[in-house]
Design an enzyme around this catalytic site. Structure first.
Site, PDB file in Angstrom:
ATOM      1  CB  SER A 136     -69.943  45.215  96.067  1.00 17.41           C
ATOM      2  OG  SER A 136     -70.046  44.313  97.157  1.00 17.41           O
ATOM      3  CE  LYS A 162     -68.830  46.117  99.765  1.00 13.35           C
ATOM      4  NZ  LYS A 162     -69.827  47.122 100.209  1.00 13.35           N
ATOM      5  CE  LYS A 164     -70.628  42.454 100.366  1.00 15.54           C
ATOM      6  NZ  LYS A 164     -71.193  43.333 101.406  1.00 15.54           N
ATOM      7  CG  ASP A 189     -68.913  44.899 103.453  1.00 20.89           C
ATOM      8  OD1 ASP A 189     -68.922  44.827 104.702  1.00 20.89           O
ATOM      9  OD2 ASP A 189     -69.904  45.270 102.784  1.00 20.89           O
ATOM     10  CD  GLU A 214     -68.856  48.266 103.404  1.00 24.40           C
ATOM     11  OE1 GLU A 214     -68.128  48.257 102.391  1.00 24.40           O
ATOM     12  OE2 GLU A 214     -70.092  48.290 103.339  1.00 24.40           O
ATOM     13  CG  ASP A 239     -73.085  48.964 105.327  1.00 24.87           C
ATOM     14  OD1 ASP A 239     -74.195  49.460 105.587  1.00 24.87           O
ATOM     15  OD2 ASP A 239     -72.942  48.152 104.383  1.00 24.87           O
ATOM     16  CE  LYS A 263     -74.836  49.488 101.948  1.00 29.90           C
ATOM     17  NZ  LYS A 263     -74.869  48.085 102.408  1.00 29.90           N
ATOM     18  N   GLY A 291     -74.535  50.321  98.387  1.00 27.29           N
ATOM     19  CA  GLY A 291     -75.695  49.840  97.641  1.00 27.29           C
ATOM     20  C   GLY A 291     -76.248  48.579  98.265  1.00 27.29           C
TER      21      GLY A 291
HETATM   22  O1  OSB Z   1     -72.846  45.388 102.884  1.00 30.87           O
HETATM   23  O2  OSB Z   1     -72.583  46.699 101.278  1.00 30.87           O
HETATM   24  C1  OSB Z   1     -73.133  45.712 101.743  1.00 30.87           C
HETATM   25  C2  OSB Z   1     -75.370  44.084  99.114  1.00 30.87           C
HETATM   26  C3  OSB Z   1     -76.376  43.574  99.913  1.00 30.87           C
HETATM   27  C4  OSB Z   1     -76.287  43.735 101.281  1.00 30.87           C
HETATM   28  C5  OSB Z   1     -75.205  44.407 101.840  1.00 30.87           C
HETATM   29  C6  OSB Z   1     -74.206  44.928 101.034  1.00 30.87           C
HETATM   30  C7  OSB Z   1     -74.278  44.726  99.651  1.00 30.87           C
HETATM   31  C8  OSB Z   1     -73.243  45.144  98.712  1.00 30.87           C
HETATM   32  C9  OSB Z   1     -73.686  45.379  97.287  1.00 30.87           C
HETATM   33  O3  OSB Z   1     -72.070  45.204  98.981  1.00 30.87           O
HETATM   34  C10 OSB Z   1     -73.348  46.711  96.747  1.00 30.87           C
HETATM   35  C11 OSB Z   1     -74.054  46.985  95.423  1.00 30.87           C
HETATM   36  O4  OSB Z   1     -75.273  47.258  95.433  1.00 30.87           O
HETATM   37  O5  OSB Z   1     -73.407  46.892  94.399  1.00 30.87           O
HETATM   38 MG    MG Z   2     -71.420  46.757 103.606  1.00 27.31          MG
END
Ligand code: OSB
Ligand code: MG
Length: 370
Positions: A136, A162, A164, A189, A214, A239, A263, A291
């Site tokens: 991510s 992925k 953001k 995401d 996402e 999520d 999660k 995560g």
């Molecule tokens: O939305 O998935 C999420 C990290 C912090 C808060 C929200 C998210 C995330 C990630 C990180 O996308 C995923 C990872 O731990 O590698």
């Molecule tokens: Mg997410």
């Protein structure tokens, strides 16, 4: 299991590189680690991946500490817990505070598995020895910087990327990523950054063959997500909106998503994570393991959960070196040559917890006794 004491550690670990999402930018990983000591002297570990501020969900390390100290740990000390699955009912009447509960439940699972001499994966019903790993990647100061990051992680062997997104950093960026890297496995995401009246952004992205989109809309919404999903070919994955197994059932029934990011910490623990996996499987909805930039302790639990059969999309489970210069478990999580992460078979979490490193990174601690 009789728990005789609980240590709560607030730790701060510098991230290898800053992580920016639609809700903020993190340079340091802040969380709580919980060590439970059982009557036989064994110690089990769990992570509360709440951050410094209530940005991803409503919890913070401060609220989690308060609720642990005043409500969750006293209830834990009041009774023996025959099995980790007996813990959620003990704290069910305490509303929300899912991450605080999940940290204790994870430590109970670790203890339970150590006592039985089985891996956490086995205890949860895991069926695979390795989990497909994705990465991510946050919002970067320029598209060029993002393309460089993606290049680096593809070269390391990650199976999917992925990125953001947020308004102003979305469809055009995805177009550039597709142009640069062709048909890599790619998903986005939004962390709730859009409203339904911005649906045209997602209709544009629908042409980019993304694995999923996402959490485009509000964290407490499954109505507008259903309206948006009806306009798209690309699966919406929820999520933030799924905090209980029942939320998953309703979202599936309404057509609010076609994929779920699980999660365990967001859902109050591994028991709820497994239940969500099971109901999604019965409904024919694939899931994958998300995560929260966990330390090795939280990630070890996520790896075990992701070994269950309906976790069919690559996980946000990257190697320790994607997050930290030095992780707090040994060995660190490593990426295999085939882009997977190995599911440990040793009892409990399956990694050695490096308590001296935890001590070094601890900024606040307390011990609570039965
Ligand atoms: O939305 O998935 C999420 C990290 C912090 C808060 C929200 C998210 C995330 C990630 C990180 O996308 C995923 C990872 O731990 O590698
Ligand atoms: Mg997410």
């Amino acid at each position: 299991m009789r728990i005789v004491s609980a240590e709560v550690h607030q730790v701060e670990l510098p991230l290898v590189f800053p992580f920016e999402t639609s809700f903020g930018r993190e340079e340091t990983k802040v969380c709580l680690l919980i060590a439970l000591t059982a009557g036989d002297g064994r110690r089990g570990w769990g992570e509360v991946p709440a951050g410094a501020a209530p940005l991803y969900n409503e919890e913070t390390v401060g609220t989690a500490w308060h609720v642990l100290e005043e409500f969750i740990l006293p209830r834990l000390f009041e009774q023996d817990v025959p099995h980790p699955r007996a813990f959620p009912p003990i704290v069910a009447s305490l509303r929300r505070h899912h991450m605080a509960k999940a940290g204790v439940e994870a430590a109970l699972w670790d203890l339970h598995c150590q006592a039985d001499g089985i891996s956490l994966s086995t205890a949860l019903g895991g069926t695979r020895g390795a989990v497909a790993a994705g990465v991510s990647l946050g919002i970067e100061p320029s598209v060029e910087r993002l393309l460089n990051r993606i290049r680096e992680f593809l070269a390391r062997g990650y199976q999917r990327i992925k990125i953001k997104i947020k308004p102003g950093w979305d469809a055009d960026v995805v177009a550039e990523v597709r142009r640069a890297f062709g048909d890599i496995r790619l998903q986005v995401d939004a962390n709730s950054a859009y409203t339904l009246d911005q649906a045209d952004v997602f209709r544009r992205m629908d042409g980019f063959d993304l694995l999923l989109i996402e959490q485009p809309l509000a964290e407490d919404d499954i109505i507008d997500h259903a309206a948006l999903q009806a306009q798209l070919r690309t699966p919406i994955c929820l999520d933030e909106s799924i905090v209980t197994p029942d939320d998953a059932r309703k979202a599936i029934a309404l057509g609010s998503c076609r994929v779920i990011n699980i999660k365990a910490a967001r859902m109050s623990g591994l028991t709820a994570g497994v239940a969500t996996h099971d109901l999604a499987r019965r409904a024919g909805v694939p899931v994958w393991c998300g995560g929260l930039l966990e330390t090795g302790i939280g990630r070890a639990a996520n790896i075990a959960l992701a070994s269950l059969p309906n976790f069919t999309l690559p996980a946000d489970l990257s190697a320790s070196d994607r997050y930290f210069h030095e992780d707090i478990i040994d060995p660190p999580v490593r990426l295999n040559a085939d882009g997977t992460v190995t599911v440990p078979t040793a009892p409990g979490l399956g990694f050695r917890v490096l308590e001296d490193r935890i001590d070094r990174d601890t900024v606040k601690r307390a011990t609570y006794r039965r």
